[in-house]
Design an enzyme around this catalytic site. Structure first.
Site, mmCIF file in Angstrom:
data_model
loop_
_atom_site.group_PDB
_atom_site.id
_atom_site.type_symbol
_atom_site.label_atom_id
_atom_site.label_comp_id
_atom_site.label_asym_id
_atom_site.label_seq_id
_atom_site.Cartn_x
_atom_site.Cartn_y
_atom_site.Cartn_z
ATOM 1 N N ARG A 190 -2.634 -2.062 -3.347
ATOM 2 C CA ARG A 190 -3.801 -1.207 -3.175
ATOM 3 C C ARG A 190 -3.655 -0.043 -4.165
ATOM 4 O O ARG A 190 -2.634 0.642 -4.162
ATOM 5 C CB ARG A 190 -3.844 -0.659 -1.756
ATOM 6 N N GLU A 198 -8.029 -4.585 5.484
ATOM 7 C CA GLU A 198 -7.962 -4.355 4.040
ATOM 8 C C GLU A 198 -6.863 -5.206 3.398
ATOM 9 O O GLU A 198 -7.001 -5.663 2.269
ATOM 10 C CB GLU A 198 -7.707 -2.865 3.776
ATOM 11 N N HIS A 237 -12.533 3.622 0.284
ATOM 12 C CA HIS A 237 -12.559 2.657 1.400
ATOM 13 C C HIS A 237 -13.300 1.375 1.010
ATOM 14 O O HIS A 237 -13.806 0.660 1.869
ATOM 15 C CB HIS A 237 -13.293 3.221 2.648
ATOM 16 N N ASN A 250 0.883 -1.173 0.000
ATOM 17 C CA ASN A 250 0.000 0.000 0.000
ATOM 18 C C ASN A 250 0.922 1.226 0.000
ATOM 19 O O ASN A 250 1.488 1.588 1.026
ATOM 20 C CB ASN A 250 -0.873 -0.037 1.257
ATOM 21 N N ARG A 253 -10.265 16.582 7.189
ATOM 22 C CA ARG A 253 -11.056 16.982 6.018
ATOM 23 C C ARG A 253 -12.432 17.483 6.450
ATOM 24 O O ARG A 253 -13.032 16.926 7.373
ATOM 25 C CB ARG A 253 -11.236 15.792 5.059
#
Ligand code: AMP
Length: 435
Positions: free
Chosen positions: A124, A418, A213, A45, A274
């Site tokens: 990923r 993940e 996600h 990743n 964010r």
């Protein structure tokens, strides 16, 4: 099987009986070793200044090692490895880049006698656009497409490509597979992904909602269906991935039908740094009335807003919770806004579902913060949710289970994984292609 036939051909060529016998013994050991060692998938990743990795058994999710290279492209660059619970950190040498990190990773893997067990690499990749809704074997053409999609994910796709290319150099004998973060949400209907903008912006420029996600929502959805002992194709959930980035997804018959992140991972609920949804006119106001440049607005919305912006303390939920307990009003406000926006988003997804089998919490905050979970559930009583405070306090730090009261709809905490999804999907693709 390949190894057996190759060895048989070799055996036919061997002339002397003695040598043949020795070779049989040697090959027997080799074959036994080959079948005793479990095949592992290396999961990569790659971010712009970091590279996370995990060497995993795709069947069980068991990790032989994992770690992260951080602060890449700076002279603080380092790489840490975790094997059997023990952590080791090494400084990286110049030029401190992703290639240097991969070379150190390979050295470490080789030293630990794990190199031979790696059967493929799963990467990923953040943005797969509309083209990629499945795990995809990486070819030069796929790399071109990932590069083209960088215009939709300028911070992520170029970094993902750097990771792919660095890995290809040292693992040129292995297949590399891309698992896209957007893929799971490609089942969203048009009404969920089209913005209220002129349609040609979608047709000509791909401006639509994509969602992110995806691997996390997919993982917890599968887990919840097994907890419920109900086939995934019959399950309807709302899943809340709450970490530094946050997204809520509506799942119907095991498929994503709506999600809170949109064209970029800026839309939706309030996150660590964010802003989530704001009135777009605020951007004009910032530029025209307050003299912000577009770069400054971008930084403000992505890096200076959310929990950090409201609290003025931190983007880290733990720190804010500590300040909440200490009576800090801005910490309380940040948590109130965070939870209220999430509860509102969850409630809004009742428009996407005919029935609901349950709510799932995951991600660093969703898995660990009983305070946040309790505040969210308390705001969802109209939808039939009520926390069992004792269970809610118990199910943290990697535990999985129900946190709802007996009178409530089901609500689970499910630690996400993940990396396991990436390893599993990489393995499936290899099997499906007969490799
Ligand atoms: P992630 O992006 O999924 O790694 O999640 C990171 C977020 O999880 C940060 O805001 C952390 O503060 C938060 N987090 C991790 N552990 C806890 C905890 N015990 N209580 C509250 N928040 C936590």
């Amino acid at each position: 099987m390949k190894i057996l036939s190759k060895n048989l051909i070799k055996l036919r060529d061997i002339k002397t009986f003695k040598f043949k016998k020795a070779m049989i013994n040697y090959q027997h050991v080799e074959i036994v070793n080959h079948f005793m060692k479990k095949p592992l998938i290396l999961v990569i990743n790659c971010g712009s200044s970091s590279l996370k990795f995990s060497l995993m058994d795709p069947k069980t999710g068991e990790e032989s090692l994992n770690g992260i290279a951080q602060c890449l492209l700076s002279d603080n660059a380092n790489i840490s490895f975790k094997v059997n619970g023990e952590k080791q950190v090494l400084a990286l040498l110049p030029p401190f880049d992703h290639n240097t990190a991969i070379v150190e990773l390979v050295n470490f893997i080789t030293k630990n006698n794990l190199f031979e067990q790696i059967t493929a690499i799963g990467h990923r990749v953040v943005h797969g656009g509309e083209k990629y809704h499945q795990p995809t074997l990486i070819t030069p053409q796929v790399k071109n497409e990932i590069a083209k999609l960088a215009k939709l994910a300028p911070l992520h796709n170029p970094a993902n490509l750097v990771g792919i290319e660095a890995t290809e150099k040292v693992f040129s004998h292995l297949l590399q597979v891309a698992i896209f973060d957007t893929a799971f949400h490609q089942t969203m209907p048009e009404k969920a992904y089209i913005y209220g903008l002129p349609y040609n912006l979608y047709q000509e420029h791909g401006i639509r909602r994509y969602g992110f996600h995806g691997t996390s929502h997919y993982f917890v959805t599968q887990r919840a269906s097994s907890l419920l002992q109900k086939p995934l194709e019959q399950c309807n959930f709302i899943s809340a991935h709450l970490g530094n980035g946050c997204s809520i997804s509506a799942i119907v018959n095991g498929k994503s039908v709506d999600t809170s992140l949109g064209f970029t991972p800026l839309e939706g609920v309030v996150m660590g740094t964010r802003s989530g949804d704001i009135d777009p006119s605020i951007i004009f106001y910032l530029v025209e009335q307050l003299g912000y440049s577009l770069d400054q607005v971008n930084t403000l919305l992505n890096k200076e807003s959310g929990l950090l912006g409201i609290s003025g303390i931190s983007n880290d939920c733990r720190t804010i919770e500590e300040q909440l307990l200490a009576g800090n009003k801005r910490a309380k406000l940040a948590i109130d806004v965070f939870c209220y926006r999430i509860a509102k988003k969850i409630a809004s997804f009742s428009a996407s579902l005919d029935n609901l089998d349950g709510l799932i919490f995951t991600g660093g905050i969703g898995e660990n913060s009983n305070t946040i979970r309790s505040l969210i559930l308390n705001q969802l009583s109209l939808l039939g949710f009520k926390a069992n405070e004792q269970l809610n306090e118990e199910i943290r730090f990697g535990k999985q289970g129900n946190i709802n009261d007996t009178t409530s709809r089901p609500c689970w905490v499910i630690p996400t994984n993940e990396e396991w999804v990436i390893a599993e999907q990489t393995q499936h693709l290899l099997i499906n292609k007969g490799m």
